[in-house]
Motif scaffolding. Sequence first.
Motif, PDB file in Angstrom:
ATOM      1  N   SER A  44       0.828  -1.212   0.000  1.00 60.31           N
ATOM      2  CA  SER A  44       0.000   0.000   0.000  1.00 60.31           C
ATOM      3  C   SER A  44       0.856   1.254   0.000  1.00 60.31           C
ATOM      4  O   SER A  44       1.900   1.317   0.654  1.00 60.31           O
ATOM      5  N   TRP A  45       0.358   2.240  -0.721  1.00 60.10           N
ATOM      6  CA  TRP A  45       0.911   3.599  -0.713  1.00 60.10           C
ATOM      7  C   TRP A  45      -0.230   4.471  -0.203  1.00 60.10           C
ATOM      8  O   TRP A  45      -1.236   4.659  -0.887  1.00 60.10           O
ATOM      9  N   LEU A  46      -0.098   4.967   1.016  1.00 61.47           N
ATOM     10  CA  LEU A  46      -1.202   5.655   1.669  1.00 61.47           C
ATOM     11  C   LEU A  46      -1.130   7.161   1.455  1.00 61.47           C
ATOM     12  O   LEU A  46      -0.081   7.786   1.640  1.00 61.47           O
ATOM     13  N   ALA A  47      -2.259   7.738   1.086  1.00 58.03           N
ATOM     14  CA  ALA A  47      -2.395   9.179   0.921  1.00 58.03           C
ATOM     15  C   ALA A  47      -3.117   9.764   2.127  1.00 58.03           C
ATOM     16  O   ALA A  47      -3.641   9.042   2.968  1.00 58.03           O
ATOM     17  N   GLY A  48      -3.153  11.096   2.205  1.00 60.49           N
ATOM     18  CA  GLY A  48      -3.982  11.754   3.199  1.00 60.49           C
ATOM     19  C   GLY A  48      -3.256  12.606   4.202  1.00 60.49           C
ATOM     20  O   GLY A  48      -3.896  13.306   4.979  1.00 60.49           O
ATOM     21  N   SER A  49      -1.928  12.606   4.220  1.00 65.10           N
ATOM     22  CA  SER A  49      -1.187  13.395   5.201  1.00 65.10           C
ATOM     23  C   SER A  49      -0.794  14.752   4.626  1.00 65.10           C
ATOM     24  O   SER A  49      -0.664  14.923   3.410  1.00 65.10           O
ATOM     25  N   VAL A  50      -0.600  15.709   5.539  1.00 62.99           N
ATOM     26  CA  VAL A  50      -0.184  17.053   5.149  1.00 62.99           C
ATOM     27  C   VAL A  50       1.275  17.304   5.517  1.00 62.99           C
ATOM     28  O   VAL A  50       2.009  17.950   4.770  1.00 62.99           O
ATOM     29  N   THR A  51       1.699  16.768   6.655  1.00 61.24           N
ATOM     30  CA  THR A  51       3.059  16.992   7.121  1.00 61.24           C
ATOM     31  C   THR A  51       3.868  15.702   7.080  1.00 61.24           C
ATOM     32  O   THR A  51       3.320  14.596   7.035  1.00 61.24           O
ATOM     33  N   ALA A  52       5.183  15.851   7.147  1.00 60.12           N
ATOM     34  CA  ALA A  52       6.057  14.683   7.178  1.00 60.12           C
ATOM     35  C   ALA A  52       5.805  13.857   8.435  1.00 60.12           C
ATOM     36  O   ALA A  52       5.891  12.627   8.409  1.00 60.12           O
ATOM     37  N   GLU A  53       5.504  14.533   9.541  1.00 60.08           N
ATOM     38  CA  GLU A  53       5.229  13.817  10.783  1.00 60.08           C
ATOM     39  C   GLU A  53       3.979  12.953  10.648  1.00 60.08           C
ATOM     40  O   GLU A  53       3.947  11.801  11.101  1.00 60.08           O
ATOM     41  N   GLN A  54       2.933  13.507  10.050  1.00 61.66           N
ATOM     42  CA  GLN A  54       1.718  12.723   9.833  1.00 61.66           C
ATOM     43  C   GLN A  54       1.981  11.544   8.910  1.00 61.66           C
ATOM     44  O   GLN A  54       1.470  10.442   9.128  1.00 61.66           O
ATOM     45  N   ALA A  55       2.777  11.773   7.885  1.00 61.70           N
ATOM     46  CA  ALA A  55       3.090  10.691   6.946  1.00 61.70           C
ATOM     47  C   ALA A  55       3.865   9.585   7.641  1.00 61.70           C
ATOM     48  O   ALA A  55       3.630   8.392   7.400  1.00 61.70           O
ATOM     49  N   ALA A  56       4.800   9.957   8.513  1.00 66.72           N
ATOM     50  CA  ALA A  56       5.561   8.954   9.244  1.00 66.72           C
ATOM     51  C   ALA A  56       4.644   8.136  10.151  1.00 66.72           C
ATOM     52  O   ALA A  56       4.783   6.911  10.256  1.00 66.72           O
ATOM     53  N   ASP A  57       3.693   8.801  10.799  1.00 66.36           N
ATOM     54  CA  ASP A  57       2.730   8.085  11.650  1.00 66.36           C
ATOM     55  C   ASP A  57       1.873   7.136  10.823  1.00 66.36           C
ATOM     56  O   ASP A  57       1.541   6.032  11.264  1.00 66.36           O
ATOM     57  N   ALA A  58       1.511   7.558   9.604  1.00 65.92           N
ATOM     58  CA  ALA A  58       0.655   6.733   8.743  1.00 65.92           C
ATOM     59  C   ALA A  58       1.354   5.451   8.316  1.00 65.92           C
ATOM     60  O   ALA A  58       0.686   4.476   7.939  1.00 65.92           O
ATOM     61  N   CYS A  59       2.676   5.435   8.380  1.00 67.91           N
ATOM     62  CA  CYS A  59       3.401   4.204   8.038  1.00 67.91           C
ATOM     63  C   CYS A  59       3.001   3.048   8.948  1.00 67.91           C
ATOM     64  O   CYS A  59       3.177   1.880   8.586  1.00 67.91           O
ATOM     65  N   ALA A  60       2.474   3.370  10.130  1.00 69.14           N
ATOM     66  CA  ALA A  60       2.055   2.333  11.077  1.00 69.14           C
ATOM     67  C   ALA A  60       0.597   1.931  10.883  1.00 69.14           C
ATOM     68  O   ALA A  60       0.098   1.055  11.607  1.00 69.14           O
ATOM     69  N   ASP A  61      -0.110   2.549   9.938  1.00 68.79           N
ATOM     70  CA  ASP A  61      -1.511   2.205   9.677  1.00 68.79           C
ATOM     71  C   ASP A  61      -1.610   0.830   9.023  1.00 68.79           C
ATOM     72  O   ASP A  61      -0.638   0.298   8.486  1.00 68.79           O
ATOM     73  N   ASP A  62      -2.824   0.277   9.044  1.00 67.66           N
ATOM     74  CA  ASP A  62      -3.053  -1.005   8.388  1.00 67.66           C
ATOM     75  C   ASP A  62      -2.955  -0.843   6.873  1.00 67.66           C
ATOM     76  O   ASP A  62      -3.343   0.191   6.317  1.00 67.66           O
ATOM     77  N   PRO A  63      -2.471  -1.868   6.172  1.00 66.42           N
ATOM     78  CA  PRO A  63      -2.456  -1.821   4.706  1.00 66.42           C
ATOM     79  C   PRO A  63      -3.877  -1.888   4.159  1.00 66.42           C
ATOM     80  O   PRO A  63      -4.818  -2.244   4.867  1.00 66.42           O
ATOM     81  N   LEU A  64      -4.017  -1.574   2.876  1.00 66.48           N
ATOM     82  CA  LEU A  64      -5.342  -1.537   2.256  1.00 66.48           C
ATOM     83  C   LEU A  64      -5.913  -2.927   2.010  1.00 66.48           C
ATOM     84  O   LEU A  64      -7.129  -3.090   1.937  1.00 66.48           O
ATOM     85  N   VAL A  65      -5.041  -3.916   1.875  1.00 67.21           N
ATOM     86  CA  VAL A  65      -5.496  -5.283   1.590  1.00 67.21           C
ATOM     87  C   VAL A  65      -4.801  -6.260   2.533  1.00 67.21           C
ATOM     88  O   VAL A  65      -3.697  -5.980   3.025  1.00 67.21           O
ATOM     89  N   PRO A  66      -5.428  -7.401   2.784  1.00 61.85           N
ATOM     90  CA  PRO A  66      -4.808  -8.386   3.677  1.00 61.85           C
ATOM     91  C   PRO A  66      -3.504  -8.923   3.098  1.00 61.85           C
ATOM     92  O   PRO A  66      -3.379  -9.125   1.891  1.00 61.85           O
ATOM     93  N   GLY A  67      -2.532  -9.116   3.982  1.00 63.09           N
ATOM     94  CA  GLY A  67      -1.270  -9.693   3.562  1.00 63.09           C
ATOM     95  C   GLY A  67      -0.268  -8.712   3.004  1.00 63.09           C
ATOM     96  O   GLY A  67       0.872  -9.076   2.734  1.00 63.09           O
ATOM     97  N   GLY A  68      -0.675  -7.458   2.812  1.00 63.33           N
ATOM     98  CA  GLY A  68       0.242  -6.452   2.287  1.00 63.33           C
ATOM     99  C   GLY A  68       0.921  -5.693   3.403  1.00 63.33           C
ATOM    100  O   GLY A  68       0.747  -5.990   4.590  1.00 63.33           O
TER     101      GLY A  68
END
Length: 270
Positions: free
Chosen positions: A227-251
């Motif tokens: 997954s390549w996740l969109a939706g962040s405005v700052t680098a800090e938010q983007a770094a936090d989003a790296c810990a989010d769940d992937p969009l599909v199982p197993g990814g």
Amino acid sequence: MRSSARGIGVIALAAMALLAVPATASAAPAEVGYDVSYPQCGDDLPRSRAFVVVGVNGGLSTRANPCLSEQLVWAWGSSGKADGQPRAQLYLNTANPGQLMERVVTWPESGATPYGDCDGANSTACSWQYGWERAQNSVVSFFTPAARAARVDSQPARYVWWLDVETMNTWQFGSSEALERNRATLEGMTEYLLSRGAEVGIYSTDEQWSEIVGEVADDSVLAGLDSWLAGSVTAEQAADACADDPLVPGGRVELSQYVPGELDHNLSCR
């Protein structure tokens, strides 16, 4: 390509290679990547870039990015200094206009698919065939000639190909069958790219993915894609989003996009 914070996306910016660089762009950290496409053809882009994801299409899967060659040159000039991210990556616009097929000249009329034979109807089989054909056309008619003109690697297997899944494009809605047809389109695109030896991933937000695709079964070819996740405005938010769940199982979450101004930035989540 760009998706607003947890919401509807807008296609990202584009660029020409080897032009003067604005002072504000050069201040970005060396490990930052960017994604570019057709809207900013002729704009200045940073000299310092770790990796670049280039849009193959011109907003719709049936159109080519007119600046693709120049942007591929710029992408291959990246440093590659971002936790092993390939210097040059690609993304494809996606859609499923089957509910409007009477007005869609590219809707398939035949084809053997994992969902049976396509007969030209708004069906899961024809949705899969539509995805296969759109990916094939993007690779053969758009990407390959542009890469050869740019004198960069023209083998699809040398790239990561991201499927850009956003509500701003045309999708089917209103039923579980519509979601199934949308999934089939992305499966068809994925199957074609895999047949060319390419690595495939998905760009979206959780909300848009759920609205367009819904749940993905473990036996789908989409399961396991990164997954390549969109939706962040700052680098800090983007770094936090790296810990989010992937969009599909197993990814896994591979990239996280943030938009601090006019140019889309990306962090590697490795």
